[in-house]
Each structure stands twice: as structure tokens, then as C-alpha cells.
Design a protein around this motif. Structure first.
Motif, short mmCIF file in Angstrom:
data_model
loop_
_atom_site.label_atom_id
_atom_site.label_comp_id
_atom_site.label_asym_id
_atom_site.label_seq_id
_atom_site.Cartn_x
_atom_site.Cartn_y
_atom_site.Cartn_z
N THR A 25 0.94 -1.16 0.11
CA THR A 25 0.18 -0.03 0.00
C THR A 25 0.74 1.04 0.15
O THR A 25 0.47 2.45 -0.48
CB THR A 25 -0.96 0.00 1.40
N GLU A 28 2.08 2.82 -3.40
CA GLU A 28 1.36 3.60 -4.20
C GLU A 28 1.83 4.94 -4.21
O GLU A 28 1.29 5.80 -5.49
CB GLU A 28 -0.16 3.69 -3.55
N ASP A 32 1.30 6.86 -7.84
CA ASP A 32 0.14 8.25 -7.83
C ASP A 32 1.10 9.50 -8.36
O ASP A 32 0.30 10.41 -8.31
CB ASP A 32 -0.74 8.27 -6.84
N TYR A 416 -5.19 2.51 1.84
CA TYR A 416 -4.54 3.57 1.00
C TYR A 416 -3.72 4.66 1.79
O TYR A 416 -4.10 5.87 1.78
CB TYR A 416 -5.55 4.26 0.21
N VAL A 419 -2.14 7.40 -0.25
CA VAL A 419 -2.89 8.34 -0.71
C VAL A 419 -3.91 9.34 0.21
O VAL A 419 -4.02 10.47 -0.14
CB VAL A 419 -4.02 7.61 -1.64
#
Length: 623
Positions: A25, A28, A32, A416, A419
Motif C-alpha cells: 500500500t 502507491e 500516484d 490506501y 493516498v
């Protein structure tokens, strides 16, 4: 179907699986395209002290259900006889599942979704289903706080509006009952507190199909409560851990004061006798057992993911077993104590109106908004006691509400982290969740909204949903992950093994009791009865079952998704060469296809043989 060996048998270290999940996770942040200018990923955080954890869990599980729901269920299900199934469910289901969820969160340091995906990937749907149920609960549970805030605002008047019949909403049959002096009153006389509840607060319509327009004063109360909830949660456990010092302790002082006042009222003894004296004939009613089980699950926060989330902020070596026993004792003791306060006042009201206590306060969730307001109106300085009481109600429900929100946000941020746990994104996501829940909740502050509230309360976070999730949780730990293995995980944290009775419950007793109750309730199912004796129409019942499916359907959907997106063969053999559980279903399928081709019209023998064959395969796997 593709399946990897680690995913099916879970032989790899769970801690390694957890770290791998965290790493995946966190990766990411590269995908992103985030930059250093957006800020570093914030720490997950921990409780500043053990007291914060205990108060947070106490605030979550000791809420309106203890003051409002538990006494109402006792009244509804025959008084003291309700304690028989309640204590049975507590010992066989409540305490074992409470320890299971708390230890799971503490061991993995993850929220509900990620924790289940790490230890039992095919049962990851348990985490997703619990979060959907939290969303449903956030929509309707907070409506009670809006009612309490409305009462709180009215408590500052020079004369409490529910203590007299000189208001614009009162009818000709409204009468103030003065002890035994009831001569000259109409036969259909109603108390001012009942009229205030039904005609002023709810503006209750005649049916669920007559929603009407939004009650703007209740809508403002609902908005105000949502704003408070937002700021209690917006900084995570740093803010939550401080707020619970007030919200989890103040209600006890007020409950004790109101109990002392209640038992001194005339007729209180009759109410307490009705509360404690069991009606054994009610034990044959499956709804009594259903309500006892769901009360345990709802009051203890079981299967909602909140215990897992709160436990995940503990230190690894925290004694979660001792905390479980302490918190469970505190929770049930509070429910028992609150029942005395409620039924003492009900006995007083029944004596005033010269009716049997069973005819008092039949409006369901409005019990606490009828009995207690009448009690405070009889005290010296009633405005002071009314303000204190409704502050207690608000605080009881407030910590349950914002801790549920914290559990939801914990699950999302653990899924997440790169994020959400960056800059102000968590705060913005929380604002979006609160805004959507507020808009949906506006339906419940209409004249027909009380009926919608009852449908949500009956279907979304209780009944079939909680029972099904409890069954699958027990199967996941007791049969797939292994009770011995889970007990060893607990030992690695607290330094000793929990009693072996917990392994017996996780493996046999808990799923058996929950399954029996679930099946028994389905066989004897009857349409839901709403306020004023209104029976829920077919479309309202269908809506309720859709609420159930919105959460529990995620269990098989996630399993199918995991099967289709994991590499490997369907039939897997673990390190001891024992066939996995799912191979038994595959074997039965192949067997039935072969037999069907040889016997186009198979009878009971084929079905029974297939089921027995599946059972033997499953026992080989679980042995």
C-alpha cells in the motif's frame, strides 16, 4: 480457478504477511506520482496511554444501547426472562468474539479490512461488510442524538414543555396525571410527555409511505451533531483519545443520580418487579433469542470492525485478554443498572395512569424520550436535571458515533495510506463521508422518518447481518486460520495462553449458537411492526432486506474476486499434504456431475451421499 498456496493455507508468518501488505500500500506513493511538496506520509499513531484505549472502547460499547435499547428489549420480550438468552449469548458469543476482534487488531496493527485480508485472504469480505454496516449505523444512529439535542434546547424554557398541556401541539385529551388523583380524566387521556414526543418532536405521520417535508429544527440539530462528530475525529486517535475522557465518564454520574431519584418514586417497586420477574413462556419465541443475540453484538460493537480498529492502536504487548473481561463486565453491568432506572420510572408512570406497565411507552426507541423526561419533570429544579440528562444521552451516543467513524477512517487509511495519510486528505475524506451521511439522514427527520429509522434499526446493523458475520468470523478463525494458532498469537502478545474454552467457542459453540438462532428466526419470521401499530408494507420489508444484502453480499463477492485474481490451481495441498477446504466443494461438484450423467433423475441418495462426501473432505482438511 487460480489460487496460490500461501493464500489458501496461510502457512507464511502472519506478521510477514502484514508487513508485505503495508509495503504494497505504501508503494502507491510512487504510482500516484505524489511529490515531496505534498508532505510526508503521516504516522499511523498509537494511544497515548492505556486509559485512552479503555475509555475509547468503553465509549464505543457503552452507549444508547445500554440506556435505550436494552431496557426496551427487556420490556418487549417479557421482562427478566430476557436475561436468560442474554447471558447465554454473552458467554458463548459475546466475550469470545470481543477477544477475537480486539486481539486481531492488536496483533496486525491494521483496521478491519486489512486485518482480515492479512490473516485469511478469502475472508477479506468480513472487513468490507463491517465497514458498510458502520456506514448504515452512522446514518441512523445519530438521529437519536438529534432528538436528544432537540430536547436539550427545550430544557432551557422556564417550564418544561412536556410537563404541561398548554402547548399548541397538545390535544383535548391531554391531561397531567397527579399521582392517584385521576378522577374526571377522559378514558383516552394521553400524557403531555407522550404528545410532545409524537406531535412536536417527530410530528409522526400515519404510515411509512407518508414522509412529508423535512423538520427543519431537527435537521439543524442533526447538522450540529455531525459537526461535533467531525471535530472529534478529524485528527484521528490524537483527538479521539482526549475527548473520551469526558464523554465516557460523565454519563455514569448522571445515571447514578437518576437511578436514586427513580427508585424513590411511588410505583417504582412494581416496575422493578416487572423488570426482574421472568415470563418463561417468552422463551419459546424465537424473536426473544434473536433480540438477545443482536443486543450482544450491537452493544458490544461486535462484527462492526470498531474493536479491531481500536485494538490496532494498542502496543503489541498490551494485555487484551484482561481488557476484554473488564470491558465486558462493565458493559453488561451498565445495561443491568440502566434497566433499574428505566423500569422504576415506568412503574411510576403506570401507577399514575392506572394501567398495567405493559401498556406504557409502546413507541419502541422513544422509551428513553418518554420515561426519563417524565422523571426529571418530577424533580426539584427540573430544568437542571433535564439539561444534565440529555447531555448524558448526547455523550453516550456521541462517543459511539465518532468511534465508529474513526474505525471507518482507520480501515480506509490502512488500505490506501500513501493516498489518504498525506496533507489534509484524511480530513477532506472525513468531511465527505459526514456530508453524505447527513444528507441521507435527512429522510429520518421527516414525519414518516421515524418509520424509516425503525427499518434501518431492525435490518441494517442487527438481526441477520450481525449473525451472519459472526458465523463467518468464527469459521475463519476456528476452522481456516486455526484456534490453536490464534491462541499462540495472543500468547506472543500477552505472555500466556487464554483459557482453552475460547478455542472451543471459536471452533464449535459460537458458530453453532449463531447459526441455530439465525435459522430459528428465519423459520418463525413475521413482518416488522412499526410505531402506532403500523405493519411495515412489503416494499419497506424488501428495502430492509436490501440493507442486509448490501453488507453480507460482500462476503461471497470478495471470495469470488479473490479466487479469480490469485494465481495457482484450484485444489491446493498444504505443507502436510492435506487437501484444503475448498477442494471438498470442488470434489462434490465433480461427483454430482458424474452421478447426474449416470442417473438423470437422482433422488435423495445422491444428495445425501454428496453432502456426506463433502463433510468427510472438510473434516480431513480441518483435522
Amino acid at each position: 480457478m487460480p489460487l496460490t498456496k500461501p493464500a489458501m493455507v496461510g502457512q507464511a508468518s502472519v506478521l510477514q504477511e502484514v508487513e508485505a501488505l503495508k509495503d504494497s500500500t505504501l508503494a502507491e506513493k510512487v504510482v500516484d506520482g505524489t511529490t515531496e511538496g505534498e508532505g510526508k506520509i503521516q504516522d499511523r499513531g498509537q494511544w497515548a496511554s492505556k486509559a485512552e484505549f479503555l475509555l475509547a472502547v468503553a465509549g464505543q460499547i457503552i452507549g444508547l444501547g445500554n440506556v435505550w435499547r436494552f431496557p426496551y428489549l427487556c420490556y418487549k420480550n417479557g421482562g427478566g426472562v430476557f436475561f436468560v438468552p442474554y447471558l447465554l449469548f454473552l458467554v458463548l458469543c459475546g466475550i469470545p468474539l470481543f477477544l477475537l476482534e480486539t486481539a486481531l487488531g492488536q496483533y496486525t496493527s491494521l483496521g478491519g479490512v486489512s486485518a482480515w485480508r492479512s490473516i485469511c485472504p478469502l475472508f477479506g469480505g468480513l472487513g468490507y461488510a463491517s465497514q458498510v454496516m458502520i456506514l448504515h449505523g452512522c446514518v441512523y444512529y445519530i438521529i437519536i442524538l438529534a432528538w436528544a439535542l432537540f430536547y436539550l434546547g427545550c430544557s432551557f424554557q422556564s417550564k418544561l414543555p412536556w410537563a404541561h398541556c398548554n402547548n399548541t401541539w397538545n390535544t383535548e385529551t391531554c391531561a397531567v396525571f397527579e399521582g392517584e388523583n385521576i378522577s374526571g380524566l377522559p378514558l383516552n387521556a394521553t400524557s403531555p410527555v407522550m404528545e410532545f414526543w409524537e406531535r412536536e418532536v417527530l410530528n409522526l405521520s400515519d404510515g411509512v409511505g407518508e414522509l412529508g417535508s423535512v423538520h427543519w429544527r431537527l435537521a439543524l440539530c442533526l447538522l450540529a451533531v455531525w459537526v461535533v462528530c467531525y471535530f472529534c475525529v478529524w485528527k484521528g486517535v490524537k483527538s479521539t483519545g482526549k475527548v473520551v475522557y469526558l464523554t465516557a465518564t460523565f454519563p455514569y454520574a448522571m445515571l447514578l443520580v437518576l437511578l436514586v431519584r427513580g427508585v424513590t418514586l411511588p410505583g417504582a417497586v412494581d416496575g422493578i418487579i416487572y423488570y426482574l420477574k421472568p415470563n418463561h413462556t417468552r422463551l419459546s419465541d424465537p424473536q426473544v433469542w434473536m433480540d438477545a443475540g443482536t443486543q450482544i453484538f450491537f452493544s458490544y460493537g461486535i462484527c462492526l470492525g470498531s474493536l479491531t480498529a481500536l485494538g490496532s492502536y494498542n502496543k503489541f504487548n498490551n494485555d487484551c485478554y484482561r481488557d476484554t473481561l473488564l470491558l465486558c463486565l462493565l458493559n453488561s453491568g451498565t445495561s443491568f443498572l440502566a434497566g433499574f432506572a428505566i423500569f422504576a420510572v415506568l412503574g411510576f408512570m403506570a401507577q399514575e395512569q392506572s394501567v398495567h406497565i405493559s401498556e406504557i411507552a409502546q413507541s419502541g426507541p422513544g422509551l428513553a424520550f418518554i420515561a426519563f423526561p417524565r422523571a426529571v419533570s418530577m424533580m426539584p429544579l427540573p430544568q437542571l436535571w433535564a439539561v444534565s440528562f440529555f447531555l448524558m444521552i448526547i455523550m453516550l451516543g456521541l462517543d459511539t458515533q465518532f468511534v465508529s467513524l474513526e474505525a471507518l477512517m482507520t480501515s480506509l487509511t490502512d488500505l490506501y495510506p500513501a493516498v489518504i495519510r498525506r496533507g489534509q486528505r484524511r480530513e477532506l475524506l472525513l468531511l465527505l463521508v459526514c456530508g453524505i451521511c447527513f444528507l441521507v439522514g435527512l429522510v429520518m427527520v421527516t414525519p414518516g422518518g421515524f418509520y424509516v429509522f425503525q427499518i434501518y434499526d431492525h435490518f441494517s446493523c442487527s438481526g441477520a447481518s450481525l449473525l451472519l458475520l459472526s458465523i463467518f468470523q468464527s469459521v475463519a478463525i476456528g476452522w481456516v486460520y486455526g484456534p490453536d494458532r490464534f491462541s499462540n498469537n495472543i500468547k506472543s502478545m500477552i505472555g500466556y495462553l487464554p483459557p482453552s474454552t475460547f478455542k472451543l467457542c471459536w471452533r464449535y459453540l459460537t458458530p453453532a449458537v449463531c447459526t441455530g438462532t439465525f435459522v430459528f428466526s428465519l423459520v418463525s419470521w413475521s413482518p416488522l411492526k412499526l410505531g402506532k401499530g403500523v405493519v411495515a408494507p412489503a416494499w419497506a420489508t424488501a428495502l430492509g432486506w436490501l440493507l442486509v444484502l448490501s453488507s453480507v453480499s460482500l462476503l461471497p463477492l470478495w471470495t469470488i474476486y479473490a479466487l479469480m485474481n490469485t494465481h495457482g490451481t484450484f485444489i491446493q495441498v498444504d505443507q502436510t499434504n492435506k487437501p484444503c477446504f475448498f477442494s471438498s466443494f470442488y470434489s462434490v461438484y465433480v461427483y454430482c456431475v458424474i452421478q447426474w450423467s449416470n442417473h438423470p433423475r437422482p433422488g435423495k441418495t445422491l444428495v445425501c451421499t454428496g453432502v456426506c462426501f463433502m463433510g468427510v473432505q472438510s473434516l480431513i482438511c480441518f483435522a
